[in-house]
Design a protein around this motif. Structure first.
Motif, mmCIF file in Angstrom:
data_model
loop_
_atom_site.group_PDB
_atom_site.id
_atom_site.type_symbol
_atom_site.label_atom_id
_atom_site.label_comp_id
_atom_site.label_asym_id
_atom_site.label_seq_id
_atom_site.Cartn_x
_atom_site.Cartn_y
_atom_site.Cartn_z
ATOM 1 N N LEU A 89 -9.325 48.668 -46.388
ATOM 2 C CA LEU A 89 -10.149 49.111 -45.050
ATOM 3 C C LEU A 89 -11.385 48.352 -45.265
ATOM 4 C CD1 LEU A 89 -9.694 52.769 -44.537
ATOM 5 C CD2 LEU A 89 -8.321 50.932 -43.494
ATOM 6 N N LEU A 90 -11.820 47.703 -46.171
ATOM 7 C CA LEU A 90 -13.058 46.718 -46.250
ATOM 8 C C LEU A 90 -13.354 45.972 -44.952
ATOM 9 C CD1 LEU A 90 -13.556 46.040 -49.763
ATOM 10 C CD2 LEU A 90 -15.245 47.177 -48.434
ATOM 11 N N PRO A 91 -12.190 45.021 -44.470
ATOM 12 C CA PRO A 91 -12.477 44.352 -43.296
ATOM 13 C C PRO A 91 -12.942 45.342 -42.016
ATOM 14 C CG PRO A 91 -10.480 43.806 -44.403
ATOM 15 C CD PRO A 91 -10.913 45.032 -44.941
ATOM 16 N N GLU A 92 -12.226 46.368 -41.770
ATOM 17 C CA GLU A 92 -12.874 47.216 -40.709
ATOM 18 C C GLU A 92 -14.228 47.551 -40.948
ATOM 19 O OE1 GLU A 92 -9.754 47.295 -42.157
ATOM 20 O OE2 GLU A 92 -8.450 46.704 -40.342
ATOM 21 N N ILE A 93 -14.461 48.230 -42.243
ATOM 22 C CA ILE A 93 -15.700 48.753 -42.415
ATOM 23 C C ILE A 93 -16.646 47.866 -42.322
ATOM 24 C CG2 ILE A 93 -16.859 49.521 -44.394
ATOM 25 C CD1 ILE A 93 -14.443 50.657 -45.573
ATOM 26 N N ALA A 94 -16.414 46.486 -42.636
ATOM 27 C CA ALA A 94 -17.602 45.332 -42.491
ATOM 28 C C ALA A 94 -17.841 45.215 -41.165
ATOM 29 C CB ALA A 94 -17.119 44.088 -43.321
ATOM 30 N N THR A 95 -16.607 45.039 -40.346
ATOM 31 C CA THR A 95 -17.066 44.703 -38.844
ATOM 32 C C THR A 95 -17.840 46.033 -38.228
ATOM 33 O OG1 THR A 95 -14.964 43.509 -38.650
ATOM 34 C CG2 THR A 95 -15.788 44.564 -36.548
ATOM 35 N N MET A 96 -17.372 47.189 -38.682
ATOM 36 C CA MET A 96 -18.029 48.272 -38.028
ATOM 37 C C MET A 96 -19.498 48.446 -38.611
ATOM 38 S SD MET A 96 -15.543 51.357 -38.023
ATOM 39 C CE MET A 96 -13.980 51.383 -37.239
ATOM 40 N N TYR A 97 -19.800 47.950 -39.784
ATOM 41 C CA TYR A 97 -21.177 48.081 -40.253
ATOM 42 C C TYR A 97 -22.064 47.185 -39.593
ATOM 43 C CZ TYR A 97 -24.975 46.985 -43.450
ATOM 44 O OH TYR A 97 -26.106 46.873 -43.908
ATOM 45 N N GLU A 98 -21.414 45.826 -39.464
ATOM 46 C CA GLU A 98 -22.277 44.771 -38.537
ATOM 47 C C GLU A 98 -22.410 45.292 -37.135
ATOM 48 O OE1 GLU A 98 -23.638 42.089 -39.972
ATOM 49 O OE2 GLU A 98 -22.862 42.824 -41.842
ATOM 50 N N GLY A 99 -21.612 46.126 -36.534
ATOM 51 C CA GLY A 99 -21.977 46.584 -35.534
ATOM 52 C C GLY A 99 -23.035 47.430 -35.076
ATOM 53 N N LEU A 100 -23.184 48.589 -36.298
ATOM 54 C CA LEU A 100 -24.302 49.451 -36.460
ATOM 55 C C LEU A 100 -25.530 48.691 -36.767
ATOM 56 C CD1 LEU A 100 -22.483 51.942 -38.598
ATOM 57 C CD2 LEU A 100 -23.067 52.353 -36.318
ATOM 58 N N ARG A 101 -25.405 47.569 -37.757
ATOM 59 C CA ARG A 101 -26.632 46.785 -37.755
ATOM 60 C C ARG A 101 -27.087 46.278 -36.635
ATOM 61 N NH1 ARG A 101 -27.132 41.586 -41.834
ATOM 62 N NH2 ARG A 101 -29.548 41.317 -41.338
#
Length: 178
Positions: A89-101
């Motif tokens: 799930l790291l690709p989805e997690i990274a994308t969501m993290y960047e959105g939060l950032r």
């Protein structure tokens, strides 16, 4: 089975909370992007689904590849993902993290695909217009795609402007056939 985004969301929020708490937003971005690329490699993807590979081995492999950007928090995060068999799930997690950032930093990453390379003056005018429209600081990511014939496509999340000549010709062709 739950959708990947639903499962990834709490991990992304936890990563963001830890990054913010330790004032390490940039480091977490780098680690998540690199780890995301690692798990998308087909050789690693095969290991993720193998029952013969332990979670410790998986997190160790990714940690070794990511290298120097890891600290205790990011190592623990990867170990938690591995322990729960969620590394894929790291690709989805990274994308969501960047959105939060981006939300926290009041920035927007804008992708511009143009038929020809934009000069600095064009980039500055575009950034200025997008800042006004999006009410955020803008980070421009430019690409060239000659198949657009002319014009450009601008994407910022769900916001899309397709001002390419190719799109106009396609719309014209549809209108002429109806």
């Amino acid at each position: 089975m739950a959708e990947k985004a639903t499962i990834a969301r709490p991990y992304a929020k936890a990563a963001f909370a830890s990054a913010r708490q330790h004032n390490a937003l940039e480091r977490w971005s780098t680690v998540l992007a690199t780890a995301s690329s690692v798990v998308q490699d087909e050789r690693v993807a095969q290991l993720l689904s193998s029952p013969r590979v332990t979670p410790e081995q998986l997190s160790g492999l990714i940690a070794d590849i990511v290298g120097g950007d890891l600290d205790e928090q990011t190592r623990n995060f990867l170990a938690t993902l591995a322990g729960n068999r969620r590394l894929a799930l790291l690709p989805e997690i990274a994308t969501m993290y960047e959105g939060l950032r981006a939300e926290a930093e009041n920035t927007a990453d804008v992708q511009v695909i143009s038929a020809v390379e934009l000069n600095e003056a064009q980039k500055q005018r575009l950034v200025s217009a997008l800042k006004q429209r999006l009410k955020r600081e803008v980070r421009l990511h430019c690409e060239v795609d000659a198949s657009l014939i002319g014009g450009a496509i601008v994407r910022a999340g769900d916001f899309v402007i397709d001002g390419s000549l190719k799109a106009r010709l396609d719309r014209l062709a549809v209108e002429m056939t109806h």
